[in-house]
Design a protein around this motif. Sequence first.
Motif, mmCIF file in Angstrom:
data_model
loop_
_atom_site.group_PDB
_atom_site.id
_atom_site.type_symbol
_atom_site.label_atom_id
_atom_site.label_comp_id
_atom_site.label_asym_id
_atom_site.label_seq_id
_atom_site.Cartn_x
_atom_site.Cartn_y
_atom_site.Cartn_z
ATOM 1 N N LYS A 351 -12.994 0.360 -0.395
ATOM 2 C CA LYS A 351 -12.283 1.466 0.242
ATOM 3 C C LYS A 351 -12.984 1.944 1.503
ATOM 4 O O LYS A 351 -14.116 1.557 1.805
ATOM 5 C CB LYS A 351 -12.166 2.621 -0.757
ATOM 6 N N ARG A 376 -8.395 -3.291 -5.948
ATOM 7 C CA ARG A 376 -7.751 -2.285 -5.105
ATOM 8 C C ARG A 376 -8.457 -2.245 -3.752
ATOM 9 O O ARG A 376 -9.668 -2.021 -3.679
ATOM 10 C CB ARG A 376 -7.813 -0.907 -5.744
ATOM 11 N N HIS A 378 -8.450 -0.298 -0.150
ATOM 12 C CA HIS A 378 -7.994 0.931 0.484
ATOM 13 C C HIS A 378 -8.694 1.069 1.838
ATOM 14 O O HIS A 378 -9.918 1.212 1.901
ATOM 15 C CB HIS A 378 -8.315 2.138 -0.411
ATOM 16 N N ASN A 379 -7.915 0.966 2.907
ATOM 17 C CA ASN A 379 -8.485 1.083 4.251
ATOM 18 C C ASN A 379 -9.643 0.118 4.457
ATOM 19 O O ASN A 379 -10.720 0.484 4.938
ATOM 20 C CB ASN A 379 -8.952 2.524 4.514
ATOM 21 N N SER A 400 -3.062 -3.325 -2.164
ATOM 22 C CA SER A 400 -3.657 -2.966 -0.879
ATOM 23 C C SER A 400 -2.793 -1.911 -0.214
ATOM 24 O O SER A 400 -1.563 -1.948 -0.326
ATOM 25 C CB SER A 400 -3.785 -4.196 0.029
ATOM 26 N N ASN A 401 -3.421 -0.983 0.485
ATOM 27 C CA ASN A 401 -2.667 0.129 1.071
ATOM 28 C C ASN A 401 -2.432 -0.102 2.557
ATOM 29 O O ASN A 401 -2.820 -1.117 3.138
ATOM 30 C CB ASN A 401 -3.387 1.453 0.825
ATOM 31 N N THR A 404 -5.138 -1.314 5.146
ATOM 32 C CA THR A 404 -5.854 -2.557 4.849
ATOM 33 C C THR A 404 -5.288 -3.706 5.678
ATOM 34 O O THR A 404 -4.074 -3.929 5.691
ATOM 35 C CB THR A 404 -5.750 -2.888 3.354
#
Length: 619
Positions: A351, A376, A378-379, A400-401, A404
């Motif tokens: 993250k 996960r 994140h960014n 993934s957000n 990313t």
Amino acid sequence: MKTGMADTLQRLRAAAPRALRRSFLLTPLLGLGAFTRSAHAAPEAAAAPPPAPGAAAPLAGTGPAEAAGQGGLVQQSAAWRVTTQGDLAAAYVNVIPTFRQAGGEAARTVADELRERVSVTQFMTGGRTAGAAIAAAIDHVWRNNGDRGGEVLLPAGPPLVVGAPIAARPGVTVRGTGARIEVPANTPGRSFGLFDVDGTDRFTLLDLTLSLSRRAGPAVIRGDASDFSARGLRVEGGRSIWFARGRRARIADMICWGGTNAVGGGGGPDDRSEDVVVTNLQAYDMQDEAIDINFNMAGFYLSGFTFRRCSLARRGEVIDIGGGECRDITIANGLVDCSGSPHRVGGIGVKRNTRNVSITGVDIINGQAEGSVAIRLHNSMRVNIAAVNVGPGFTYGFYSNSGTNEVEWRGGRCDSPLRINGGADVDLDVMHDGGNTESTLPAFTVAAGARRATIRGLVRNRPRAPAVLLGFGRGSTEGCRVLDLQAQGVERAIAGLARTEGLRVSGLRAAAIGKEAIHLADGARDATLRDITVADYSRDAAARHAAIRLGAGCDGAILRDIRTRDSGEEGARTAGPAVAIDGASRGVILDGIVAAQAPAAVAGAERLSGSMVGATVTL
């Protein structure tokens, strides 16, 4: 009589060095088994200032007058023994100047041996606590050796109870030879490292067994300390080895259980560490993450690990990386078991501006369906995943957000759903087996305005959901690709919703499909579908589904080299046409459409305008 005894003692003092130079095997004669150490408490030691680090401690002369203040030979129970009142090394030198080990090694002075290696038991005098004795032994080795280093041995015996940090010294190794260090549960004060490595280079912990309270960890590395090393630690309870500011650290062969974390670092934006290598680490029954790296870690390598039953006290990941400007992270060759916690536990979390991450050869198993994520992101940026296997049971095996970018997963297996929730340039090439689940979650979801995502691999046994769903959520999914995908036993191979723009599909091989192999909803524009083979679609028999269906407003679609087949017996076939046009669209190109055992190659072509329909064949 008194004069005769004094003469005898003088002669023995003078004769002993010559005899012992010839052989070190006079121990039975002199009874050298009982030594005591009181360097810090002796009046002689207090009378002179300590030498500078690296300088040799002053040694006694060989004459009786000089030896009298630091040691001598006394008769006790008809046997001779050495007694010391000052520096133990000096007392030895008075009677044993040199010795030679068996096997022909070079002769060394006893002074060198005693400066380089001492036992903590020699410093447990004068009412010292165990912690003070360890500290005194470390100081002794450092003062007498400096950069050359030396060892402090902790032999077997009663537990060494320590209640405060022990200052590390450069070049010193603390080696356990059977001892156990304990920090009591009722130890007051703030959290601390049992060994405080503050600006101290080349400090080493070897083969220690530690039982720690929840406030204490094995060590805290700060003050830009370099070349810290720990190997063979067994740690029960307590906190992690923590990196605040350190460089070039090595941790190996460590087992932790019942504590908070095993290894952590970066508690705030002012912390900064680099080049930390952790190999062969096991952690069980941890209250929080096994690995907790937060701020400003540059160069963290974790390999050969087994983590089970972690994050028992709260929701979290087993491996948690990131918090501020972490980079060059490697996680390789390990097992993450997310079972055993009453909370939703994830496997690996990366993250907050973490970049240049490699995750290879890792198995992540035993996820929980309600909210747990195996991997996960994140960014994060520039993440490479290879040969990673994720078991079923996670809500998402990969997530993934929107912050990313530049992610690649090559090889391995992920039997929990994968979701690209925004971001750009995420490329996933893995096998997914849904296990004939009744879940309606797609194997792959590309959502929330993701751009230039690529899906490859194999998806099978997910009969209630698409293999790939694109365009879900807010924002347009643009420029995405599905390449060389194999789909079998799924509801649809590809479903593109209205916000799907510029989709490219090539090399799709689909079989045993419940409905359409490809369904582009109304408004899915500028799709290109090439080299597609579909066998046995429309298997649910509720309706005659087409192999490929275009909704209204699918402007600019190009379909070339499409081959479909219904292999059912005549009278039992359920397939619809190869291509069905459901609504008005413009600028569509259809060419090379071949339908075997189907009612038509193309249905609804009359709904197209400004379009071209080339070669179509129905067999």
